[in-house]
Scaffold this motif. Structure first.
Motif, PDB file in Angstrom:
ATOM      1  N   ARG A  14       1.484   3.237  -9.184  1.00 57.78           N
ATOM      2  CA  ARG A  14       1.813   4.642  -9.411  1.00 57.78           C
ATOM      3  C   ARG A  14       2.471   5.224  -8.164  1.00 57.78           C
ATOM      4  O   ARG A  14       3.398   6.013  -8.265  1.00 57.78           O
ATOM      5  CB  ARG A  14       0.550   5.424  -9.752  1.00 57.78           C
ATOM      6  CG  ARG A  14       0.752   6.932  -9.807  1.00 57.78           C
ATOM      7  CD  ARG A  14      -0.445   7.623 -10.434  1.00 57.78           C
ATOM      8  NE  ARG A  14      -0.519   9.011 -10.090  1.00 57.78           N
ATOM      9  CZ  ARG A  14       0.298   9.956 -10.535  1.00 57.78           C
ATOM     10  NH1 ARG A  14       1.274   9.643 -11.341  1.00 57.78           N
ATOM     11  NH2 ARG A  14       0.142  11.213 -10.190  1.00 57.78           N
ATOM     12  N   ALA A  15       2.002   4.826  -6.993  1.00 58.76           N
ATOM     13  CA  ALA A  15       2.562   5.349  -5.762  1.00 58.76           C
ATOM     14  C   ALA A  15       4.025   4.988  -5.617  1.00 58.76           C
ATOM     15  O   ALA A  15       4.819   5.760  -5.113  1.00 58.76           O
ATOM     16  CB  ALA A  15       1.770   4.831  -4.564  1.00 58.76           C
ATOM     17  N   ALA A  16       4.408   3.798  -6.054  1.00 63.22           N
ATOM     18  CA  ALA A  16       5.806   3.387  -5.963  1.00 63.22           C
ATOM     19  C   ALA A  16       6.692   4.299  -6.805  1.00 63.22           C
ATOM     20  O   ALA A  16       7.865   4.499  -6.485  1.00 63.22           O
ATOM     21  CB  ALA A  16       5.956   1.944  -6.417  1.00 63.22           C
ATOM     22  N   GLU A  17       6.147   4.851  -7.852  1.00 62.93           N
ATOM     23  CA  GLU A  17       6.921   5.726  -8.729  1.00 62.93           C
ATOM     24  C   GLU A  17       6.976   7.156  -8.222  1.00 62.93           C
ATOM     25  O   GLU A  17       7.876   7.908  -8.586  1.00 62.93           O
ATOM     26  CB  GLU A  17       6.298   5.712 -10.134  1.00 62.93           C
ATOM     27  CG  GLU A  17       6.323   4.356 -10.808  1.00 62.93           C
ATOM     28  CD  GLU A  17       5.551   4.366 -12.117  1.00 62.93           C
ATOM     29  OE1 GLU A  17       4.954   5.416 -12.439  1.00 62.93           O
ATOM     30  OE2 GLU A  17       5.528   3.330 -12.800  1.00 62.93           O
ATOM     31  N   THR A  18       6.003   7.552  -7.419  1.00 62.90           N
ATOM     32  CA  THR A  18       5.908   8.962  -7.021  1.00 62.90           C
ATOM     33  C   THR A  18       6.026   9.208  -5.522  1.00 62.90           C
ATOM     34  O   THR A  18       6.173  10.348  -5.101  1.00 62.90           O
ATOM     35  CB  THR A  18       4.556   9.542  -7.486  1.00 62.90           C
ATOM     36  OG1 THR A  18       3.492   8.749  -6.941  1.00 62.90           O
ATOM     37  CG2 THR A  18       4.458   9.541  -9.003  1.00 62.90           C
ATOM     38  N   HIS A  19       5.972   8.136  -4.720  1.00 55.95           N
ATOM     39  CA  HIS A  19       6.013   8.285  -3.266  1.00 55.95           C
ATOM     40  C   HIS A  19       7.027   7.310  -2.666  1.00 55.95           C
ATOM     41  O   HIS A  19       6.659   6.323  -2.025  1.00 55.95           O
ATOM     42  CB  HIS A  19       4.626   8.035  -2.662  1.00 55.95           C
ATOM     43  CG  HIS A  19       3.599   9.027  -3.066  1.00 55.95           C
ATOM     44  ND1 HIS A  19       3.060   9.069  -4.325  1.00 55.95           N
ATOM     45  CD2 HIS A  19       3.012  10.041  -2.374  1.00 55.95           C
ATOM     46  CE1 HIS A  19       2.168  10.056  -4.398  1.00 55.95           C
ATOM     47  NE2 HIS A  19       2.128  10.657  -3.230  1.00 55.95           N
ATOM     48  N   PRO A  20       8.305   7.557  -2.887  1.00 52.98           N
ATOM     49  CA  PRO A  20       9.315   6.582  -2.467  1.00 52.98           C
ATOM     50  C   PRO A  20       9.339   6.302  -0.971  1.00 52.98           C
ATOM     51  O   PRO A  20       9.750   5.216  -0.559  1.00 52.98           O
ATOM     52  CB  PRO A  20      10.632   7.223  -2.926  1.00 52.98           C
ATOM     53  CG  PRO A  20      10.327   8.679  -3.091  1.00 52.98           C
ATOM     54  CD  PRO A  20       8.911   8.738  -3.540  1.00 52.98           C
ATOM     55  N   LEU A  21       8.891   7.239  -0.151  1.00 50.40           N
ATOM     56  CA  LEU A  21       8.945   7.051   1.295  1.00 50.40           C
ATOM     57  C   LEU A  21       7.740   6.307   1.853  1.00 50.40           C
ATOM     58  O   LEU A  21       7.846   5.636   2.881  1.00 50.40           O
ATOM     59  CB  LEU A  21       9.054   8.402   2.005  1.00 50.40           C
ATOM     60  CG  LEU A  21      10.317   9.226   1.747  1.00 50.40           C
ATOM     61  CD1 LEU A  21      10.195  10.596   2.411  1.00 50.40           C
ATOM     62  CD2 LEU A  21      11.552   8.506   2.258  1.00 50.40           C
ATOM     63  N   THR A  22       6.612   6.434   1.215  1.00 48.00           N
ATOM     64  CA  THR A  22       5.371   5.993   1.857  1.00 48.00           C
ATOM     65  C   THR A  22       4.557   4.967   1.078  1.00 48.00           C
ATOM     66  O   THR A  22       3.527   4.507   1.581  1.00 48.00           O
ATOM     67  CB  THR A  22       4.467   7.207   2.151  1.00 48.00           C
ATOM     68  OG1 THR A  22       4.201   7.904   0.908  1.00 48.00           O
ATOM     69  CG2 THR A  22       5.126   8.160   3.126  1.00 48.00           C
TER      70      THR A  22
END
Length: 452
Positions: A14-22
């Protein structure tokens, strides 16, 4: 200070989809070197850009995404790229990364460079392809020694893998990248002062026009972008404009996510990647945890020392450039500072204006003479030795050093917090004026008035 990007309930997918920088950040804070970065889909966007997109396609994708500069000014990145000359005969072009992060209360770019150096390199590689730039420089704040070491290692790794240098990915495109450390001048954050410094000249801003896109470093077309700005480019190329725009909260005119933070006497000072448009109160209460026990929020700055102070009720604004502008100042870098009720505003402003006065390049009279004048008055007020008319003189300086009255934006940023502090906390400035008799010479002091 903590450096984090998302709550424990989020999964990596999910983070890859919503947190492109971190989303790639390691839990232990160690840097991602080439092998691990590529295992986490690193350089996939660069390969797509080189294989499937023309230079114009990349420029248009960035323009359509709505990406704006993340250094504080917020100029549309794609529009800036579009200013570069179309003439193919002008084949010597430069891409400069502004990594001279010297804004007080700001540390966001340091985290990206120390922990994800390849993300910046990939962003610069794609951007250079779009701009047809054959050489790039990362102009780095000299005090960032760890970032310099990590970036230089990452550049060597990329060169060895054929991702920098000659004939990158078999495309026939060449791009060299160098890390250049500065000598510690705040004014180098202004893009033309940065260019002068890179050339070995005194770090004074240049007259514009001509703009760097026409006449930049060594007289050649040049584009200057901030670290965080360039780090957004791979995700835009990889995932598309609609996805990128969907990351922001409804109502935000700024697209994507932003590295945001809070410092001061809050319970959880730190840095987070969050969507544009969230309420500032959510950043302050849910992420920073509100004020520490025993302290009360007096006021706050939304994005570095060069932004105006806001009151606690202004936390209800949407945290994007337009939302912060509606309550009277700029979002700036998005790294906010909480000022607690134990702080005297005169002392705080004296400290800030000393910094800005010291960092003035001295090129234009209002900045060179006006900022030390404000420091002199603030020192007197801090000691209870101010004179009648001092506050009006400070207000006059705020006007004389405002936007459009100086050679660059250094002085306007320096006096913006001063004007806001007088507006909201005038009584604290008045308390620093010494009693005088009606016949004292100080009683006849004439304050400066803008337009008089």
């Amino acid at each position: 200070m903590t450096i984090t990007s998302f709550g424990p309930a989020n999964t990596i997918a999910r983070a890859a989809e919503t947190h492109p920088l971190t989303w790639r950040l390691r839990d232990d804070g160690e840097p991602l070197w080439l092998d691990e970065y590529q295992q986490k889909n690193g350089y996939a966007a660069a390969r797509k850009a080189f294989a499937d997109m023309s230079a114009d396609d990349i420029v248009q994708a960035v323009k359509d995404s709505g990406l704006k500069g993340r250094g504080g000014a917020g100029f549309p990145t794609g529009v800036k790229w579009g200013l570069m000359p179309k003439d193919e005969s002008m084949n010597i072009r430069y891409l400069l990364c502004n990594a001279d992060e010297m804004e007080p209360n700001t540390w966001k770019d340091r985290m990206l460079m120390e922990q994800q150096p390849h993300l910046l390199i990939e962003g610069m590689l794609i951007s250079a392809r779009a701009l047809k730039a054959y050489r790039g420089y990362i102009f780095l704040r000299g005090e960032y020694t760890t970032a310099a070491k990590n970036l230089r290692r990452a550049v060597k790794e990329a060169e060895a893998a054929g991702l920098l240098g000659k004939n990158i990915l078999g495309s026939g495109f060449d791009f060299e990248l160098f890390v250049h450390t500065g000598a510690g001048r705040y004014i180098c954050g202004e893009e033309t002062a940065l260019i002068n410094s890179l050339e070995g000249r005194r770090a004074n801003p240049r007259s514009k026009p001509p703009f760097p896109a026409a006449v930049g470093v060594w007289g050649k077309p040049t584009c200057v972008n901030n670290v965080e700005t360039l780090c957004n480019v791979p995700a835009i190329v990889a995932n598309g404009n609609d996805w990128y725009k969907s990351l922001a909260r409804p109502g935000s005119e700024d697209m994507g996510t932003k590295l945001m933070g809070f410092s001061g006497k809050v319970k959880n000072p730190g840095l987070w990647e969050l969507p544009f448009g969230l309420p500032a109160r959510e950043l302050f209460e849910d992420y920073a945890g509100g004020m520490r026990d025993g302290f009360k929020l007096k006021c706050w700055q939304p994005g570095g020392a060069g932004t105006g102070f806001l009151l606690p009720e202004h936390l209800d604004c949407q945290f994007y450039a337009g939302g912060v502008a509606k309550v009277g100042t700029r979002m700036g870098t998005g790294l906010a500072m909480a000022v607690d009720d134990s702080v005297n505003m005169v002392s705080l402003l004296r400290n800030m204006e000393e910094f800005f006065a010291q960092e003035s390049c001295g090129f234009c009279t209002p900045c060179r003479d006006g900022l030390p004048w404000s420091v002199k008055i603030l020192r007197a007020l801090e000691k209870g030795q101010g004179q009648p008319g001092d506050i009006e003189t400070l207000q006059g300086l705020v006007g004389f050093l405002g936007p459009g009255r100086t050679f660059c934006a250094h002085a306007p940023g320096a006096v913006e917090p001063l004007g806001a502090a007088i507006k909201y906390f005038r009584s604290e400035f008045e308390a620093g004026i010494a009693p005088v008799s009606d016949t004292s010479p100080a009683a006849f002091q004439r304050p400066i008035v803008v337009g008089a």
